[in-house]
Scaffold this motif. Structure first.
Motif, PDB file in Angstrom:
ATOM      1  N   ARG A  51       3.990   1.770 -13.940  1.00 17.20           N
ATOM      2  CA  ARG A  51       4.979   0.726 -13.650  1.00 17.20           C
ATOM      3  C   ARG A  51       5.139   0.526 -12.151  1.00 17.20           C
ATOM      4  O   ARG A  51       5.298  -0.594 -11.664  1.00 17.20           O
ATOM      5  CB  ARG A  51       6.342   1.092 -14.280  1.00 17.20           C
ATOM      6  N   LEU A  52       5.111   1.630 -11.398  1.00 13.75           N
ATOM      7  CA  LEU A  52       5.222   1.522  -9.947  1.00 13.75           C
ATOM      8  C   LEU A  52       3.970   0.872  -9.370  1.00 13.75           C
ATOM      9  O   LEU A  52       4.056   0.067  -8.423  1.00 13.75           O
ATOM     10  CB  LEU A  52       5.449   2.905  -9.325  1.00 13.75           C
ATOM     11  N   MET A  53       2.799   1.189  -9.919  1.00 13.23           N
ATOM     12  CA  MET A  53       1.567   0.563  -9.441  1.00 13.23           C
ATOM     13  C   MET A  53       1.591  -0.936  -9.721  1.00 13.23           C
ATOM     14  O   MET A  53       1.163  -1.744  -8.891  1.00 13.23           O
ATOM     15  CB  MET A  53       0.354   1.222 -10.107  1.00 13.23           C
ATOM     16  N   GLU A  54       2.103  -1.327 -10.872  1.00 12.00           N
ATOM     17  CA  GLU A  54       2.227  -2.754 -11.192  1.00 12.00           C
ATOM     18  C   GLU A  54       3.208  -3.435 -10.236  1.00 12.00           C
ATOM     19  O   GLU A  54       2.980  -4.571  -9.798  1.00 12.00           O
ATOM     20  CB  GLU A  54       2.689  -2.925 -12.642  1.00 12.00           C
ATOM     21  N   ALA A  55       4.276  -2.730  -9.897  1.00  8.97           N
ATOM     22  CA  ALA A  55       5.244  -3.288  -8.947  1.00  8.97           C
ATOM     23  C   ALA A  55       4.601  -3.467  -7.575  1.00  8.97           C
ATOM     24  O   ALA A  55       4.896  -4.435  -6.857  1.00  8.97           O
ATOM     25  CB  ALA A  55       6.464  -2.383  -8.841  1.00  8.97           C
ATOM     26  N   SER A  56       3.708  -2.542  -7.226  1.00 13.45           N
ATOM     27  CA  SER A  56       2.977  -2.667  -5.964  1.00 13.45           C
ATOM     28  C   SER A  56       2.111  -3.921  -5.966  1.00 13.45           C
ATOM     29  O   SER A  56       2.078  -4.667  -4.978  1.00 13.45           O
ATOM     30  CB  SER A  56       2.100  -1.428  -5.745  1.00 13.45           C
ATOM     31  N   ASP A  57       1.427  -4.170  -7.069  1.00 15.24           N
ATOM     32  CA  ASP A  57       0.584  -5.370  -7.159  1.00 15.24           C
ATOM     33  C   ASP A  57       1.432  -6.637  -7.044  1.00 15.24           C
ATOM     34  O   ASP A  57       1.039  -7.599  -6.374  1.00 15.24           O
ATOM     35  CB  ASP A  57      -0.176  -5.369  -8.490  1.00 15.24           C
ATOM     36  N   GLY A  58       2.581  -6.634  -7.694  1.00 10.12           N
ATOM     37  CA  GLY A  58       3.464  -7.800  -7.627  1.00 10.12           C
ATOM     38  C   GLY A  58       3.978  -8.042  -6.218  1.00 10.12           C
ATOM     39  O   GLY A  58       4.034  -9.189  -5.741  1.00 10.12           O
ATOM     40  N   LEU A  59       4.336  -6.950  -5.517  1.00 11.16           N
ATOM     41  CA  LEU A  59       4.808  -7.089  -4.142  1.00 11.16           C
ATOM     42  C   LEU A  59       3.694  -7.621  -3.243  1.00 11.16           C
ATOM     43  O   LEU A  59       3.948  -8.467  -2.361  1.00 11.16           O
ATOM     44  CB  LEU A  59       5.298  -5.733  -3.624  1.00 11.16           C
ATOM     45  N   ALA A  60       2.465  -7.172  -3.465  1.00 15.20           N
ATOM     46  CA  ALA A  60       1.337  -7.626  -2.654  1.00 15.20           C
ATOM     47  C   ALA A  60       1.143  -9.135  -2.783  1.00 15.20           C
ATOM     48  O   ALA A  60       0.918  -9.834  -1.790  1.00 15.20           O
ATOM     49  CB  ALA A  60       0.059  -6.887  -3.073  1.00 15.20           C
ATOM     50  N   VAL A  61       1.249  -9.648  -4.005  1.00 14.63           N
ATOM     51  CA  VAL A  61       1.072 -11.092  -4.231  1.00 14.63           C
ATOM     52  C   VAL A  61       2.138 -11.884  -3.480  1.00 14.63           C
ATOM     53  O   VAL A  61       1.854 -12.879  -2.809  1.00 14.63           O
ATOM     54  CB  VAL A  61       1.118 -11.412  -5.743  1.00 14.63           C
ATOM     55  N   VAL A  62       3.385 -11.433  -3.582  1.00 11.55           N
ATOM     56  CA  VAL A  62       4.490 -12.148  -2.937  1.00 11.55           C
ATOM     57  C   VAL A  62       4.359 -12.108  -1.416  1.00 11.55           C
ATOM     58  O   VAL A  62       4.549 -13.119  -0.725  1.00 11.55           O
ATOM     59  CB  VAL A  62       5.845 -11.563  -3.383  1.00 11.55           C
ATOM     60  N   LEU A  63       4.042 -10.930  -0.874  1.00 12.72           N
ATOM     61  CA  LEU A  63       3.941 -10.807   0.586  1.00 12.72           C
ATOM     62  C   LEU A  63       2.752 -11.598   1.137  1.00 12.72           C
ATOM     63  O   LEU A  63       2.821 -12.143   2.249  1.00 12.72           O
ATOM     64  CB  LEU A  63       3.838  -9.343   0.994  1.00 12.72           C
ATOM     65  N   ASP A  64       1.664 -11.663   0.392  1.00  7.81           N
ATOM     66  CA  ASP A  64       0.509 -12.440   0.845  1.00  7.81           C
ATOM     67  C   ASP A  64       0.857 -13.916   0.976  1.00  7.81           C
ATOM     68  O   ASP A  64       0.277 -14.630   1.804  1.00  7.81           O
ATOM     69  CB  ASP A  64      -0.661 -12.272  -0.131  1.00  7.81           C
ATOM     70  N   ASP A  65       1.791 -14.395   0.151  1.00 11.27           N
ATOM     71  CA  ASP A  65       2.198 -15.801   0.197  1.00 11.27           C
ATOM     72  C   ASP A  65       3.364 -16.044   1.152  1.00 11.27           C
ATOM     73  O   ASP A  65       3.790 -17.187   1.340  1.00 11.27           O
ATOM     74  CB  ASP A  65       2.613 -16.276  -1.207  1.00 11.27           C
TER      75      ASP A  65
ATOM     76  N   SER B 101       0.826  -1.217   0.000  1.00 11.64           N
ATOM     77  CA  SER B 101       0.000   0.000   0.000  1.00 11.64           C
ATOM     78  C   SER B 101       0.855   1.260   0.000  1.00 11.64           C
ATOM     79  O   SER B 101       0.472   2.284  -0.587  1.00 11.64           O
ATOM     80  CB  SER B 101      -0.947   0.001   1.205  1.00 11.64           C
ATOM     81  N   MET B 102       2.040   1.212   0.649  1.00  5.86           N
ATOM     82  CA  MET B 102       2.956   2.351   0.594  1.00  5.86           C
ATOM     83  C   MET B 102       3.407   2.598  -0.847  1.00  5.86           C
ATOM     84  O   MET B 102       3.470   3.749  -1.308  1.00  5.86           O
ATOM     85  CB  MET B 102       4.186   2.094   1.464  1.00  5.86           C
ATOM     86  N   VAL B 103       3.707   1.511  -1.561  1.00  5.61           N
ATOM     87  CA  VAL B 103       4.152   1.642  -2.947  1.00  5.61           C
ATOM     88  C   VAL B 103       3.021   2.190  -3.810  1.00  5.61           C
ATOM     89  O   VAL B 103       3.229   3.073  -4.657  1.00  5.61           O
ATOM     90  CB  VAL B 103       4.637   0.278  -3.481  1.00  5.61           C
ATOM     91  N   ALA B 104       1.804   1.690  -3.576  1.00  3.90           N
ATOM     92  CA  ALA B 104       0.656   2.162  -4.353  1.00  3.90           C
ATOM     93  C   ALA B 104       0.385   3.641  -4.089  1.00  3.90           C
ATOM     94  O   ALA B 104       0.077   4.407  -5.021  1.00  3.90           O
ATOM     95  CB  ALA B 104      -0.579   1.326  -4.010  1.00  3.90           C
ATOM     96  N   THR B 105       0.492   4.051  -2.829  1.00 10.54           N
ATOM     97  CA  THR B 105       0.278   5.461  -2.495  1.00 10.54           C
ATOM     98  C   THR B 105       1.319   6.350  -3.175  1.00 10.54           C
ATOM     99  O   THR B 105       0.994   7.436  -3.677  1.00 10.54           O
ATOM    100  CB  THR B 105       0.337   5.653  -0.972  1.00 10.54           C
ATOM    101  N   ALA B 106       2.571   5.888  -3.193  1.00 12.48           N
ATOM    102  CA  ALA B 106       3.620   6.653  -3.875  1.00 12.48           C
ATOM    103  C   ALA B 106       3.306   6.800  -5.355  1.00 12.48           C
ATOM    104  O   ALA B 106       3.497   7.877  -5.946  1.00 12.48           O
ATOM    105  CB  ALA B 106       4.967   5.962  -3.678  1.00 12.48           C
ATOM    106  N   ALA B 107       2.797   5.723  -5.968  1.00  7.42           N
ATOM    107  CA  ALA B 107       2.445   5.783  -7.391  1.00  7.42           C
ATOM    108  C   ALA B 107       1.315   6.781  -7.636  1.00  7.42           C
ATOM    109  O   ALA B 107       1.338   7.555  -8.610  1.00  7.42           O
ATOM    110  CB  ALA B 107       2.043   4.391  -7.881  1.00  7.42           C
ATOM    111  N   LYS B 108       0.317   6.783  -6.752  1.00  9.04           N
ATOM    112  CA  LYS B 108      -0.815   7.700  -6.921  1.00  9.04           C
ATOM    113  C   LYS B 108      -0.389   9.152  -6.716  1.00  9.04           C
ATOM    114  O   LYS B 108      -0.854  10.053  -7.421  1.00  9.04           O
ATOM    115  CB  LYS B 108      -1.924   7.337  -5.942  1.00  9.04           C
ATOM    116  N   ARG B 109       0.499   9.384  -5.748  1.00  5.09           N
ATOM    117  CA  ARG B 109       0.885  10.758  -5.450  1.00  5.09           C
ATOM    118  C   ARG B 109       1.723  11.376  -6.571  1.00  5.09           C
ATOM    119  O   ARG B 109       1.709  12.587  -6.752  1.00  5.09           O
ATOM    120  CB  ARG B 109       1.648  10.803  -4.128  1.00  5.09           C
TER     121      ARG B 109
END
Length: 714
Positions: A287-301, A267-275
């Motif tokens: 690209r940063l928002m996509e990286a946020s989604d990728g990090l979320a998937v990895v951390l959830d697992d 969510s920190m990465v996503a907020t940075a992308a939005k700002r």
């Protein structure tokens, strides 16, 4: 009256002892031997430049003992002295009570009234520019809750009203307080601030006013975290000073470690992308928002806990975040000449992008192949029942290099607390501060004091740390831990306590009980606790190693004794402590914050019970990593980390018993390892000199006499 020149002041100012005598008389106190010895030692440290560690027991009057020589030095040299504390409570005591009384008392003696100020991080002050322009969109899961939205709106509205009334803009002056989310709407971090040169309301800025007042003060009161940030980032938040006093120095390493730690979530990465999305091309921000989604998937697992190696998927996700954040930073470009609102949006976006990028780099570079070369520990936290996303954390294994370079090599430092000499020696904490041992090999000295020119046994050779990564800039791990046997000269001094611990206190170790296990409190322990509380007539503070144990004891004892049992969590801690103090028959059970945060003098507290030696949890990521790193370098990780942690907390906990000269009572440790284990001697040597016993009947008889005496008195 005109300020005396330094040369004139040196010939006309009273001595430290004369000033101390005046100060003690003015506050209606009694001059004590330990206080005088401490004031003399602080004065000597100021004159010689040698660092000083002073253990001063409760009741010594250590605040006056360091403030008087510090103020005299500030006035004599026309300089500033910094006093750093760990807790808000002590900051308020110094600024609201001790310093105002002392300044008035010493005014005529010093030729002018000493000036003092309090200084905190910028985030603690209301920002008028953000108040006018509004906070940027801040995604938060709580905002999907209409109740949360309503509460936030009410709190922000209240903050707008308060802005027109407050003189300081200091969050601590807002009573009652507001949530962190509401405060973020009206405050900025140092990195988000436009700066006095560009902000349209800089002339009215509360943070700038606080810094200006600090620049004119003789004594500036701050906190360990801000002191660490000032040292790491070189922003010179503090005014120029040549003397710093670290009160509550037993907490210094933990507070600096916390300030030097980092966190990264999707969510920190996503907020940075939005700002930054409105300020750069959508393609780069996406690209940063996509990286946020990728990090979320990895951390959830991911599996919560300490990470000893970097998993491949996580490494790839972090690299994507790092590269995408760098792309956004490049696209933002350097600061431009623009109106204040646009500049503020750019500053906020850049601040979060820098944090995301730098934390990702730090996480990627934390896994050196050799354990002895690692400077950081990484772990994952996750709670499926919480709305918060999984979070990656990174913290320094040691802050000794930072403290040595930023504190001890640049200014005279006095460190003081009621608990510094662990196991009978200052060396245990000195090595964590980056100071050399006071004796060859770091062995405890035969007395309570000593000077040193060597260093700690637990730090890696500097040569192994030579290739510091650029990402370490501005972090505690940028400074390698000291590795040689030379270093700042320091002295350790134990001025004792005015309390007669041997006559007024008993240390009872329940040697007959089985060692504690993992299955909760045993029936034998609960029976022992019941008998002790019954003998004491209540009046008990129960310090437990976990909330699970505290709640188990509460439920069991409520059925076994006739006295009220309060448990931490039943209400706010402050209200529970007040109820405990007001009713002498009441008992209070709890965990960590009660070990250090309770000050209840008199007959309401005559029995302190400790359920088990407070070793750090085996799954504590920072402590376990520090222990393993020391063992990898051939040191004794258990004694250096776990036993030291336990000794410090145990000493703080048993210190709750004696708060005044008249207090009497018993400390009961229901962990037989304190009597039987090889490390028990080290732990016992860290405690006040109570009269020791293993005889339960002797202790119960003493508690019954105390209860009877308290009843007769009341």
């Amino acid at each position: 009256m005109a300020t005396l020149s330094p040369a004139a002041a040196r010939t006309r100012l009273p001595t430290v002892r004369e000033l101390l005598h005046t100060a003690v008389e003015a506050v209606g106190g009694t001059e004590r031997e330990g206080q005088v010895r401490m004031a003399d030692a602080v004065d000597t440290a100021i004159r010689t430049g040698e660092h000083l560690a002073v253990q001063a027991g409760t009741g010594t009057g250590k605040s006056l003992a360091y403030l008087v020589p510090a103020i005299r030095h500030a006035v004599e040299r026309d300089t500033t002295v910094v006093v750093s504390t760990a807790t808000i409570a002590l900051q308020r005591q110094l600024v609201d009570r001790d310093l105002p009384r002392l300044a008035k008392a010493l005014k005529s003696e010093l030729g002018r009234e000493p000036r003092f100020a309090i200084l905190k991080g910028r985030r603690n002050y209301l920002c008028l520019h953000r108040l006018d322009t509004g906070a940027p969109d801040e995604p938060d899961d709580g905002l999907f809750d209409q109740f949360a939205v309503s509460r936030l709106g009410k709190e922000v509205s209240r903050l707008h009203e308060w802005a027109g009334e407050t003189v300081t803009g200091d969050r601590d002056d807002l009573v009652p307080g507001v949530t962190d989310l509401a405060w973020r709407q009206v405050s900025v971090s140092a990195k988000e601030c436009l700066g006095a040169a560009r902000c349209p309301v800089a002339s009215d800025c509360f943070a700038e006013h606080a810094r200006a007042e600090a620049g004119k003060a003789d004594v500036v009161v701050t906190n360990h975290a801000l002191l660490a940030i000032d040292a790491m980032q070189g922003r010179h938040i503090m005014p120029e000073h040549d003397l710093v006093v670290i009160d509550e120095a037993h907490d210094l390493v933990d507070r600096v470690t916390s300030a030097a730690s980092g966190e990264l979530t999707s969510s920190m990465v996503a907020t940075a992308a939005k700002r930054c999305g409105r300020l750069i091309s959508a393609e780069v921000a996406d690209r940063l928002m996509e990286a946020s989604d990728g990090l979320a998937v990895v951390l959830d697992d991911g599996t919560p806990g300490r990470m000893d190696a970097l998993p491949g998927p996580l490494g790839g996700a972090l690299a994507a975040v790092r590269d995408a954040a760098h792309g956004c930073i490049t696209a933002l470009g350097p600061e431009r000449k623009e109106d204040a609102e646009d500049a503020s949006s750019r500053k906020v976006a850049r601040s979060l992008l820098d944090e995301v990028h730098d934390t990702a780099v730090r996480l990627l570079t934390a896994f050196e192949p050799e354990l002895a070369q690692r400077r950081d520990v990484v772990w994952l936290t996750s709670n499926p029942e919480s709305s918060r996303p999984p979070s990656l954390h990174v913290a320094p294994l040691s802050v000794s290099g930072l403290l040595r370079e930023a504190l001890f090599e640049s200014r005279t430092t006095v460190l003081t607390s009621a608990t510094l000499a662990l196991g009978g020696s200052f060396d245990t904490l000195a090595r964590q501060w980056g100071l050399p041992p006071s004796t060859p090999g770091g062995l405890p000295p035969s007395s309570g004091s000593g000077g040193g020119t060597g260093t700690a046994i637990s730090d890696a050779p500097a040569a192994q740390q030579a290739a510091a990564d650029n990402a370490r800039t501005g972090t505690a791990t940028e400074k390698a831990p000291p590795s040689d046997d030379s270093g700042p000269i320091w002295t350790g001094l134990d001025v004792g306590s005015p309390f007669d611990h041997t006559r007024n206190g008993i240390l009872y170790v329940a040697r007959h009980l089985p060692p504690p296990g993992r299955d909760g409190l045993t029936d034998a322990l609960l029976t022992e606790l019941t008998e002790l509380i019954t003998a004491a007539g209540g009046r008990t503070l129960g310090l437990f190693s976990s909330m699970r144990a505290a709640k188990q004891a509460t439920e069991a004892l409520r059925e076994r004794v006739d006295h009220p049992i309060l448990c931490q969590g039943d209400d706010s801690t402050g209200l529970l402590v007040r109820r405990f103090a007001d009713d002498e028959r009441t008992c209070l059970f709890g965990t960590l914050s009660l070990w250090q945060g309770v000050d209840v003098p008199g007959p309401s507290l005559q029995l302190v019970v400790v359920d088990r030696i407070p070793f750090p949890r085996p799954d504590d990521p920072v402590q376990s990593a520090r222990q393993r790193a020391i063992e990898a370098r051939g040191g004794n990780g258990f004694m250096t980390v776990a036993a030291t942690h336990a000794a410090l907390l145990l000493a703080q906990g048993v210190g709750r018993l004696h708060r005044t000269m008249d207090d009497k009572g018993v400390v009961a440790v229901l962990d037989s390892r304190l009597a039987k284990a090889r490390y028990g001697g080290f732990l016992r040597a860290s405690l006040p000199p109570f009269w020791p016993t293993h005889d339960a009947e002797v202790v119960r008889a003493a508690l019954r006499r105390l209860d009877s005496g308290a009843n007769g008195h009341t």
